[in-house]
Design an enzyme around this catalytic site. Structure first.
Site, PDB file in Angstrom:
ATOM      1  N   HIS A 195      31.450  36.951  44.374  1.00 46.78           N
ATOM      2  CA  HIS A 195      32.148  37.070  45.819  1.00 46.78           C
ATOM      3  C   HIS A 195      33.752  36.949  45.544  1.00 46.78           C
ATOM      4  O   HIS A 195      34.459  37.935  46.181  1.00 46.78           O
ATOM      5  CB  HIS A 195      31.736  36.081  46.816  1.00 46.78           C
ATOM      6  CG  HIS A 195      32.072  36.465  48.122  1.00 46.78           C
ATOM      7  ND1 HIS A 195      31.858  37.542  48.966  1.00 46.78           N
ATOM      8  CD2 HIS A 195      32.727  35.516  49.062  1.00 46.78           C
ATOM      9  CE1 HIS A 195      32.316  37.557  50.148  1.00 46.78           C
ATOM     10  NE2 HIS A 195      32.925  36.312  50.119  1.00 46.78           N
ATOM     11  N   PHE A 196      34.067  35.934  45.055  1.00 52.71           N
ATOM     12  CA  PHE A 196      35.469  35.772  44.905  1.00 52.71           C
ATOM     13  C   PHE A 196      35.655  36.239  43.664  1.00 52.71           C
ATOM     14  O   PHE A 196      36.232  35.348  42.759  1.00 52.71           O
ATOM     15  CB  PHE A 196      35.919  34.119  45.009  1.00 52.71           C
ATOM     16  CG  PHE A 196      35.835  33.738  46.742  1.00 52.71           C
ATOM     17  CD1 PHE A 196      36.691  34.309  47.488  1.00 52.71           C
ATOM     18  CD2 PHE A 196      34.964  32.851  46.990  1.00 52.71           C
ATOM     19  CE1 PHE A 196      36.668  34.111  48.963  1.00 52.71           C
ATOM     20  CE2 PHE A 196      34.849  32.568  48.360  1.00 52.71           C
ATOM     21  CZ  PHE A 196      35.575  33.118  49.234  1.00 52.71           C
TER      22      PHE A 196
END
Length: 323
Positions: free
Chosen positions: A298-299
């Site tokens: 996600h990041f």
């Protein structure tokens, strides 16, 4: 003995002086680093104190960085210095996130429409009338709503795990969709798991090949802010309101087709929240978009900045120099 030492010292001193003279001249440290200094500022917008990070020359092209959940402009702390020598970088925290005010959800409308208005008001105060946007997660609907309001102001897009297509709302979203369909207390409370420590850590480490590259301060920092009194209800309000973005997807897509902003897609392909199925449809409406899928979650900036940074910088240099 003294007569022997003195010539030796003189000879050594001469060698050191010659070596220093042969060294290449370097700019003072202050002149190298000054352009990359990040300033931490606040502005009052719609009665709320909005925190933002700003770096770079005031007269340079603007790059607006719009963060996701459950983080803040903190997610861009390492990217900002890579851009600030040539660009004016502005990265706000939405109300309820980071260092911005977090008024109670009974007194403040925590909606994506309101966030877009807040960011628009901040940009107005800062005199930013044209900008490239980096959108991630929540930053995508905030940025795209801003684009619908001021399509002529968007000079370019960098899209990182930010959705604008229903294909990107996979299994992770099923309990959230249930809350959209039936906003009962039970469906609301079922989403409380999304603000718990294990979920915050999951968002940083899931899908990452080498977790040792992820600073654990990330989820400790985010969780401390999530755990503030009243913040759970803020986040649950936003989970519900995220459903208001989906009917706007056709308008977002029309903006892509009609305005054709130069677009770079840099996406963590192992993200379960915004999987790669949400990245590919952008090419339907932006066939010239440059796309890169990374083996991370996600990041993506946390462990792939060394790969993403040069791509982002090169894209902005090529794009904004022509506009």
């Amino acid at each position: 003995m003294r007569r022997l030492i003195a010539p030796a010292l003189l000879a050594a001193t001469a060698l050191v002086s010659a070596a220093r003279a042969a060294e290449p001249a370097h700019a003072p440290v202050s002149s190298v680093s000054r352009a990359s200094i990040t300033h931490y500022r606040t502005a009052t917008v719609d009665g709320v104190t909005v925190f933002y990070r700003e770096a770079g020359p005031q007269d340079a092209p603007v790059v607006l960085l719009l963060h996701g959940f459950p983080t803040s402009s903190h997610m861009f702390r390492n990217l900002i210095p890579l851009l600030a020598d040539r660009y004016r970088v502005i990265a706000p925290d939405y109300p309820g996130f980071g260092q911005s005010d977090a008024p109670g959800h009974e007194a403040f409308a925590y909606t994506f429409a309101h966030y877009a208005e807040i960011v628009d008001g901040l940009l107005g105060q800062l005199g930013a009338t044209r900008y490239a946007m980096y959108v991630m997660d929540y930053g995508a609907p905030v940025g795209y709503r801003l684009a619908l309001k001021h399509p002529e102001r968007v000079s370019a897009l960098v899209v990182q795990n930010g959705n604008a297509y229903e294909e990107g709302l996979k299994e992770f979203w099923d309990p959230i969709k249930a809350y959209w369909a039936e906003p009962s207390d039970g469906n609301r409370e079922a989403l409380a798991v999304l603000v718990r420590p294990e979920t915050t850590k999951f968002q940083y480490v899931d899908g990452v090949a080498d977790v040792s590259r992820i600073d654990p301060d990330n989820w400790v920092h985010d969780q401390a802010l999530l755990d503030r009194p009243g913040n759970k209800d803020i986040q649950l309000d936003l989970f519900r309101d995220y459903g208001s973005n989906v009917p706007l997807y056709p308008a977002f897509q029309a903006f892509f087709r009609e305005r054709r902003p130069p677009t770079l897609i840099v996406w963590g392909k192992n993200d379960k929240i915004f999987p790669a199925e949400g990245a590919h449809p952008y090419r339907r409406d932006l066939p010239d978009a440059e796309m890169h899928l990374f083996d991370t979650g996600h990041f993506a900036l946390e462990d792939k900045l060394d790969e993403m940074g040069p791509l982002i910088r090169g894209f902005l240099d090529r794009t904004l120099a022509q506009r």
